[in-house]
Design a protein around this motif. Structure first.
Motif, PDB file in Angstrom:
ATOM      1  N   PHE A  61      33.207  34.811  32.981  1.00  0.00           N
ATOM      2  CA  PHE A  61      32.055  35.656  33.281  1.00  0.00           C
ATOM      3  C   PHE A  61      30.758  34.844  33.315  1.00  0.00           C
ATOM      4  CE2 PHE A  61      35.168  38.701  31.663  1.00  0.00           C
ATOM      5  CZ  PHE A  61      35.138  39.634  32.691  1.00  0.00           C
ATOM      6  N   THR A  62      30.635  33.891  32.412  1.00  0.00           N
ATOM      7  CA  THR A  62      29.452  33.033  32.424  1.00  0.00           C
ATOM      8  C   THR A  62      29.388  32.215  33.706  1.00  0.00           C
ATOM      9  OG1 THR A  62      29.453  32.925  30.000  1.00  0.00           O
ATOM     10  CG2 THR A  62      28.216  31.226  31.161  1.00  0.00           C
ATOM     11  N   SER A  63      30.531  31.726  34.162  1.00  0.00           N
ATOM     12  CA  SER A  63      30.561  30.995  35.425  1.00  0.00           C
ATOM     13  C   SER A  63      30.313  31.915  36.611  1.00  0.00           C
ATOM     14  CB  SER A  63      31.904  30.278  35.585  1.00  0.00           C
ATOM     15  OG  SER A  63      31.962  29.147  34.731  1.00  0.00           O
ATOM     16  N   THR A  64      30.710  33.178  36.494  1.00  0.00           N
ATOM     17  CA  THR A  64      30.402  34.143  37.548  1.00  0.00           C
ATOM     18  C   THR A  64      28.904  34.397  37.617  1.00  0.00           C
ATOM     19  OG1 THR A  64      32.577  35.177  37.275  1.00  0.00           O
ATOM     20  CG2 THR A  64      30.895  36.465  38.425  1.00  0.00           C
ATOM     21  N   LEU A  65      28.243  34.424  36.471  1.00  0.00           N
ATOM     22  CA  LEU A  65      26.778  34.534  36.457  1.00  0.00           C
ATOM     23  C   LEU A  65      26.152  33.326  37.156  1.00  0.00           C
ATOM     24  CD1 LEU A  65      26.139  35.770  32.797  1.00  0.00           C
ATOM     25  CD2 LEU A  65      26.006  37.135  34.893  1.00  0.00           C
ATOM     26  N   LEU A  66      26.709  32.151  36.912  1.00  0.00           N
ATOM     27  CA  LEU A  66      26.224  30.941  37.589  1.00  0.00           C
ATOM     28  C   LEU A  66      26.404  31.072  39.103  1.00  0.00           C
ATOM     29  CD1 LEU A  66      25.322  27.990  37.834  1.00  0.00           C
ATOM     30  CD2 LEU A  66      27.680  27.318  37.271  1.00  0.00           C
ATOM     31  N   ALA A  67      27.591  31.496  39.526  1.00  0.00           N
ATOM     32  CA  ALA A  67      27.855  31.649  40.955  1.00  0.00           C
ATOM     33  C   ALA A  67      26.921  32.679  41.572  1.00  0.00           C
ATOM     34  CB  ALA A  67      29.315  32.059  41.168  1.00  0.00           C
ATOM     35  N   ASN A  68      26.622  33.728  40.823  1.00  0.00           N
ATOM     36  CA  ASN A  68      25.702  34.751  41.307  1.00  0.00           C
ATOM     37  C   ASN A  68      24.311  34.155  41.525  1.00  0.00           C
ATOM     38  OD1 ASN A  68      25.731  37.992  41.431  1.00  0.00           O
ATOM     39  ND2 ASN A  68      23.711  37.285  40.787  1.00  0.00           N
ATOM     40  N   VAL A 116      39.869  41.644  38.201  1.00  0.00           N
ATOM     41  CA  VAL A 116      40.893  40.910  38.943  1.00  0.00           C
ATOM     42  C   VAL A 116      40.922  41.366  40.395  1.00  0.00           C
ATOM     43  CG1 VAL A 116      43.391  40.624  39.228  1.00  0.00           C
ATOM     44  CG2 VAL A 116      42.358  40.321  36.971  1.00  0.00           C
ATOM     45  N   ILE A 117      40.995  42.672  40.620  1.00  0.00           N
ATOM     46  CA  ILE A 117      41.088  43.208  41.973  1.00  0.00           C
ATOM     47  C   ILE A 117      39.854  42.852  42.799  1.00  0.00           C
ATOM     48  CG2 ILE A 117      41.100  45.380  43.282  1.00  0.00           C
ATOM     49  CD1 ILE A 117      42.992  46.483  41.121  1.00  0.00           C
ATOM     50  N   ALA A 118      38.710  42.771  42.160  1.00  0.00           N
ATOM     51  CA  ALA A 118      37.482  42.400  42.880  1.00  0.00           C
ATOM     52  C   ALA A 118      37.591  41.012  43.494  1.00  0.00           C
ATOM     53  CB  ALA A 118      36.280  42.472  41.941  1.00  0.00           C
ATOM     54  N   HIS A 119      38.406  40.129  42.896  1.00  0.00           N
ATOM     55  CA  HIS A 119      38.588  38.778  43.434  1.00  0.00           C
ATOM     56  C   HIS A 119      39.404  38.780  44.722  1.00  0.00           C
ATOM     57  CE1 HIS A 119      37.266  37.675  39.379  1.00  0.00           C
ATOM     58  NE2 HIS A 119      37.028  36.462  39.853  1.00  0.00           N
ATOM     59  N   PHE A 120      40.074  39.884  45.025  1.00  0.00           N
ATOM     60  CA  PHE A 120      40.875  39.959  46.245  1.00  0.00           C
ATOM     61  C   PHE A 120      40.023  40.321  47.462  1.00  0.00           C
ATOM     62  CE2 PHE A 120      44.451  41.566  43.231  1.00  0.00           C
ATOM     63  CZ  PHE A 120      44.588  40.296  42.706  1.00  0.00           C
ATOM     64  N   ASP A 121      38.764  40.628  47.240  1.00  0.00           N
ATOM     65  CA  ASP A 121      37.843  41.024  48.292  1.00  0.00           C
ATOM     66  C   ASP A 121      36.947  39.834  48.641  1.00  0.00           C
ATOM     67  OD1 ASP A 121      35.895  42.081  49.939  1.00  0.00           O
ATOM     68  OD2 ASP A 121      35.608  43.903  48.756  1.00  0.00           O
ATOM     69  N   SER A 172      34.447  39.587  50.380  1.00  0.00           N
ATOM     70  CA  SER A 172      33.023  39.877  50.509  1.00  0.00           C
ATOM     71  C   SER A 172      32.277  39.672  49.195  1.00  0.00           C
ATOM     72  CB  SER A 172      32.805  41.311  51.007  1.00  0.00           C
ATOM     73  OG  SER A 172      33.198  42.259  50.025  1.00  0.00           O
ATOM     74  N   ASN A 173      33.005  39.549  48.095  1.00  0.00           N
ATOM     75  CA  ASN A 173      32.377  39.277  46.801  1.00  0.00           C
ATOM     76  C   ASN A 173      32.154  37.774  46.681  1.00  0.00           C
ATOM     77  OD1 ASN A 173      32.434  42.032  46.034  1.00  0.00           O
ATOM     78  ND2 ASN A 173      34.548  41.826  45.356  1.00  0.00           N
ATOM     79  N   LYS A 174      31.058  37.318  47.273  1.00  0.00           N
ATOM     80  CA  LYS A 174      30.831  35.887  47.454  1.00  0.00           C
ATOM     81  C   LYS A 174      30.751  35.124  46.141  1.00  0.00           C
ATOM     82  CE  LYS A 174      28.461  36.434  51.896  1.00  0.00           C
ATOM     83  NZ  LYS A 174      27.207  36.198  52.670  1.00  0.00           N
ATOM     84  N   GLU A 175      30.141  35.724  45.124  1.00  0.00           N
ATOM     85  CA  GLU A 175      30.017  35.003  43.852  1.00  0.00           C
ATOM     86  C   GLU A 175      31.388  34.790  43.211  1.00  0.00           C
ATOM     87  OE1 GLU A 175      30.056  39.262  42.552  1.00  0.00           O
ATOM     88  OE2 GLU A 175      29.395  38.099  44.287  1.00  0.00           O
ATOM     89  N   LEU A 176      32.303  35.754  43.367  1.00  0.00           N
ATOM     90  CA  LEU A 176      33.651  35.596  42.814  1.00  0.00           C
ATOM     91  C   LEU A 176      34.425  34.540  43.584  1.00  0.00           C
ATOM     92  CD1 LEU A 176      34.664  39.319  42.104  1.00  0.00           C
ATOM     93  CD2 LEU A 176      33.475  37.689  40.611  1.00  0.00           C
TER      94      LEU A 176
END
Length: 363
Positions: free
Chosen positions: A93-100, A269-274, A276-280
């Motif tokens: 999650f912290t790395s997802t914040l970074l990607a965001n 997890v399912i959000a990573h299959f999309d 369009s979720n660029k940060e993921l």
């Protein structure tokens, strides 16, 4: 010796539909006999009052299954909404914040975090955001001025505040290797990453992770503040089955301070299959090669197996909890396990083994 039994009955909700971000809908179904037997075999060694909560994601279809051990008997148990510490899965999650932050053009992965802090590091050491997220920064696993913990080694994090962190970085810092040279796991590194991102956004970690991740993906039971989920929080256990206090990481919360449910994590997890979720998607990109079969993304370990499948994996361990998450974005399968099995238990690896074995039943 009492005979250990397992009650494999589980509420079968064939008509229940969950809805994720962007209107994605998925059914909730039940586990197979093979999966139920795997769960029993890997959890029968844990002490009384142990709980294991599992989400099995198969082509976006989610199976929730839980067990609890009472009086040397293992029962099926509906705990998909029960809250557990996720430990080092927090790092994802912290790395997802970074990607965001990268997607929002607030910074670049190659930027030195020093430029976003109001103090200079010892010996003018420069560390990039990416090196913190993929454990190549050279920062040690923990700071040398962490302290003794007043009789409880895990309580020392509670008293490790911003002032002590600044003192370490400005006066006591000593790298274990040259930045970028190799990947060596560092709780301190990802804790510093979370701290720096809070500085970038001028807010605290809880508000940041709620705003950028939990609200976005409708993870309503996830938090870094255990007081918010007190009524749903499963008590953590030590290796003997005694209750232990929850971990408080204070300024290093980004390394392991999140609490969540398997229902929430299955949405993640399912959000990573999309795509369009660029940060993921950014967190899944290879940033460092550890060996022939293992790479690093941003916190995620990237496992390449003999069947040419790629799995993204992370686990977590705290004094009272053990957690696991793995997913394959191509097949859209994944496993999430949360438990109050101690990360210090000699059998704690059973949780990881269970997760991988369950994943094999899908792949």
């Amino acid at each position: 010796m009492k005979k250990i039994l397992i009650i494999v009955s589980i509420l079968f909700i064939s008509c229940e539909i969950q809805e994720a971000k962007n209107g994605q809908k998925y059914l909730v179904k039940q586990v197979s006999d093979i999966q139920a037997n795997l769960i029993f075999d890997k959890t029968k060694v844990f002490p009384n009052n142990s709980q294991i909560s599992i989400a099995i994601v198969e082509n976006r279809l989610v199976t929730f299954y839980g067990v609890i051990r009472k009086n040397d008997t293992i029962y099926s148990f509906d705990n998909k909404n029960s809250v557990f510490e996720v430990g080092s899965i927090t790092k994802v999650f912290t790395s997802t914040l970074l990607a965001n932050a990268v997607v929002e053009n607030k910074l670049k992965l190659e930027d030195n975090i020093n430029d976003y802090l109001n103090f200079s590091w010892k010996d003018d050491t420069k560390i990039t955001f990416q090196s913190l997220a993929n454990h190549t920064s050279g920062l040690p696993k923990k700071p040398s001025n962490l302290g003794s913990g007043l009789g409880n080694p895990d309580s020392r994090y509670r008293y490790y505040d911003e002032e002590k962190l600044k003192k370490y970085l400005t006066e006591d810092l000593r790298l274990t290797h040259k930045p970028g040279e190799k990947s060596k796991y560092s709780n301190l590194g990802v804790g510093v990453l979370g701290y720096t991102l809070c500085s970038v956004y001028n807010t605290d970690y809880e508000d940041l992770v709620q705003d950028k991740i939990f609200e976005t993906y409708q993870m309503k039971s996830s938090t870094s503040n255990k007081e918010k989920t007190a009524s749903f929080l499963v008590k953590g256990l030590d290796a003997s089955g005694n209750e232990v206090p929850n971990l408080d990481l204070s300024v290093l919360v980004g390394a392991g301070g999140i609490l969540s449910t398997v229902e929430d994590l299955s949405k993640f997890v399912i959000a990573h299959f999309d795509n369009s979720n660029k940060e993921l998607q950014l967190t899944l990109q290879k940033t460092f090669s550890i060996n022939k079969g293992v790479d690093r993304g941003l916190s995620w370990r990237i496992l390449r197996n003999s069947d040419a499948q790629t799995w993204y994996f992370h686990n977590g361990a705290t004094p009272g909890y053990k957690s696991f998450i793995v997913m394959n974005t191509k097949t859209q399968n994944g496993i999430v396990i949360l438990s109050n099995v101690s990360g210090y238990s000699k059998n704690q690896n059973n949780i990881d083994e269970l997760g991988f074995e369950l994943m094999k039943t899908l792949e």
